[in-house]
Design an enzyme around this catalytic site. Structure first.
Site, PDB file in Angstrom:
ATOM      1  N   SER A  13     -26.113  11.921 -25.223  1.00  0.00           N
ATOM      2  CA  SER A  13     -25.471  11.151 -26.301  1.00  0.00           C
ATOM      3  C   SER A  13     -26.459  10.342 -27.141  1.00  0.00           C
ATOM      4  O   SER A  13     -26.080   9.785 -28.169  1.00  0.00           O
ATOM      5  CB  SER A  13     -24.385  10.238 -25.743  1.00  0.00           C
ATOM      6  OG  SER A  13     -24.930   9.108 -25.113  1.00  0.00           O
TER       7      SER A  13
ATOM      8  N   THR B 283     -24.939  12.739 -19.093  1.00  0.00           N
ATOM      9  CA  THR B 283     -25.390  12.870 -17.700  1.00  0.00           C
ATOM     10  C   THR B 283     -24.316  13.434 -16.793  1.00  0.00           C
ATOM     11  O   THR B 283     -24.604  14.117 -15.816  1.00  0.00           O
ATOM     12  CB  THR B 283     -25.870  11.490 -17.198  1.00  0.00           C
ATOM     13  OG1 THR B 283     -27.044  11.150 -17.922  1.00  0.00           O
ATOM     14  CG2 THR B 283     -26.158  11.485 -15.717  1.00  0.00           C
TER      15      THR B 283
ATOM     16  N   THR C 250     -23.473   8.217 -21.739  1.00  0.00           N
ATOM     17  CA  THR C 250     -23.188   6.785 -21.689  1.00  0.00           C
ATOM     18  C   THR C 250     -23.964   5.997 -22.745  1.00  0.00           C
ATOM     19  O   THR C 250     -23.575   4.898 -23.104  1.00  0.00           O
ATOM     20  CB  THR C 250     -23.544   6.226 -20.301  1.00  0.00           C
ATOM     21  OG1 THR C 250     -24.941   6.481 -20.047  1.00  0.00           O
ATOM     22  CG2 THR C 250     -22.681   6.858 -19.225  1.00  0.00           C
ATOM     23  N   ASP C 251     -25.079   6.574 -23.245  1.00  0.00           N
ATOM     24  CA  ASP C 251     -25.919   5.796 -24.156  1.00  0.00           C
ATOM     25  C   ASP C 251     -25.193   5.378 -25.430  1.00  0.00           C
ATOM     26  O   ASP C 251     -25.418   4.281 -25.933  1.00  0.00           O
ATOM     27  CB  ASP C 251     -27.180   6.596 -24.535  1.00  0.00           C
ATOM     28  CG  ASP C 251     -28.164   6.663 -23.386  1.00  0.00           C
ATOM     29  OD1 ASP C 251     -29.130   7.424 -23.477  1.00  0.00           O
ATOM     30  OD2 ASP C 251     -27.932   5.951 -22.381  1.00  0.00           O
TER      31      ASP C 251
HETATM   32  N1  DAS Z   1     -28.334  11.084 -21.008  1.00  0.00           N
HETATM   33  C1  DAS Z   1     -27.809   9.837 -21.534  1.00  0.00           C
HETATM   34  C2  DAS Z   1     -26.657  10.131 -22.461  1.00  0.00           C
HETATM   35  O1  DAS Z   1     -26.338  11.280 -22.649  1.00  0.00           O
HETATM   36  C3  DAS Z   1     -27.330   8.946 -20.443  1.00  0.00           C
HETATM   37  C4  DAS Z   1     -26.013   9.312 -19.856  1.00  0.00           C
HETATM   38  O2  DAS Z   1     -25.352  10.264 -20.222  1.00  0.00           O
HETATM   39  O3  DAS Z   1     -25.633   8.611 -18.977  1.00  0.00           O
HETATM   40  O4  DAS Z   1     -26.104   9.159 -22.976  1.00  0.00           O
END
Ligand code: DAS
Length: 322
Positions: A56, A12, A87-88
């Protein structure tokens, strides 16, 4: 000034709102990302290397190993690294890097809970904090770190605990190792490091089975039938499982699969508390490996790395202990 390499992988932090698409889409290059955080150029001599640009949720253990190789291959010419990541699965990549990296130079992962075009995008501040952490003398010897929301977390402890809020990242077992504010990182404690291992590759698949009330043996029997390389079980409490699951775990152990027992609780460790079938003690006696306070997803990566390093069940046991 120190030379910091920013490796971008996606997430993100590198996404913007696309009204036509109806949501966030990958849209920010590594260079633009670095330029989005004013003041970075005053902190360090920055090089940006784009490794990938994927959400991710599409990250894989093999891609994590490629990130490890990208870091180790640059370690001779850098004083530290920042990895921008979704973050995932950030906690998983951070833990895998902490498990297998050769370099002991600081590696700091960061990302964003809100896209680059959001009213209060958190990516630029997180990126600046990550660089401040990577150049901090206190980062030496702390292993791989995650910096989000002004907090510095150890790779082994950090978990994404909320689906959307900027304060999503917590370390429920031991808490963060420091904070970033003002000019730089402020360190609260030293990380208790474990020995690293250096497999050429990971060995899988390792099934991750989360126990719920009434979990039966069938899912473990399916793992054996599918020739899984190993199983990680998320049991209840300090590692207790339903009787059906206990039977399934013993079937897997008898078939020669390594089985690691963790807990589905967010904090605390697996322990030999109960002396009956279904308890961690009797399963350890049957050959299961106790996973300490590791989450199931991190224990899965550690088992894949330990198998790839050719470690026996006995040799890998200490790696899982707290
Ligand atoms: N899109 C998700 C990821 O790539 C969420 C994020 O990045 O915060 O993990």
């Amino acid at each position: 000034m120190k030379h910091i390499v920013i490796l971008t992988t996606g997430g993100t932090i590198a996404m913007k709102e696309d009204k036509e698409a109806g949501g966030l889409v990958p849209a920010v290059s590594g260079e633009d990302l670095a330029a989005s955080a004013p003041g970075i150029a005053e902190l360090a001599d920055i090089t940006v290397a784009d490794v990938s640009n994927i959400p991710s949720e599409f990250m894989t253990p093999e891609r994590m190993m490629a990130i490890a190789r990208a870091i180790d291959s640059r370690a001779g010419k850098a004083d530290g690294f920042v990895v921008t990541h979704g973050t995932d699965t950030m906690e998983e990549t951070a833990f895998l890097l902490e498990t297998v990296l050769h370099t002991e130079k600081p590696v700091v992962l960061t990302g964003a809970m809100r896209g680059a075009s959001a009213l209060s995008a958190d990516g630029p501040a997180n990126l600046l904090d990550a660089v401040k952490t990577a150049v901090s003398p206190g980062a030496a010897g702390q292993g791989v770190l995650v910096v989000m929301g002004g907090r510095i977390h150890a790779a082994r402890d950090v978990e994404k605990m909320h689906a959307t809020l900027p304060e999503a990242f917590q370390s429920p077992q031991w808490g963060p190792v420091g904070t970033v504010y003002g000019d730089g990182a402020v360190w609260g404690r030293r990380v208790l490091r474990r020995p690293r291992i250096h497999p050429e590759r990971l060995i899988g698949p390792v099934w991750l089975v989360k126990c719920a009330a009434g979990t039966e043996a069938d899912i473990f029997e399916a793992a054996v039938a599918s020739k899984a390389a190993g199983i990680v079980v998320e049991g209840f409490g300090c590692g207790n499982v339903p009787l059906g699951a206990d039977r399934g775990i013993r079937t897997a152990l008898a078939a020669g699969l390594p089985v690691v027992l963790t807990s589905r609780t967010a904090a605390g460790s697996v322990a030999r508390e109960y002396a009956y079938e279904g308890g961690a003690g009797s399963l350890e006696d049957a050959g299961a490996i106790l996973g300490g306070s590791l989450s199931g997803q991190k224990a899965r990566l550690l088992l894949m790395a330990a198998l790839g390093a050719g470690l026996s069940r006995e040799e890998m046991r200490p790696l899982f202990r707290d």
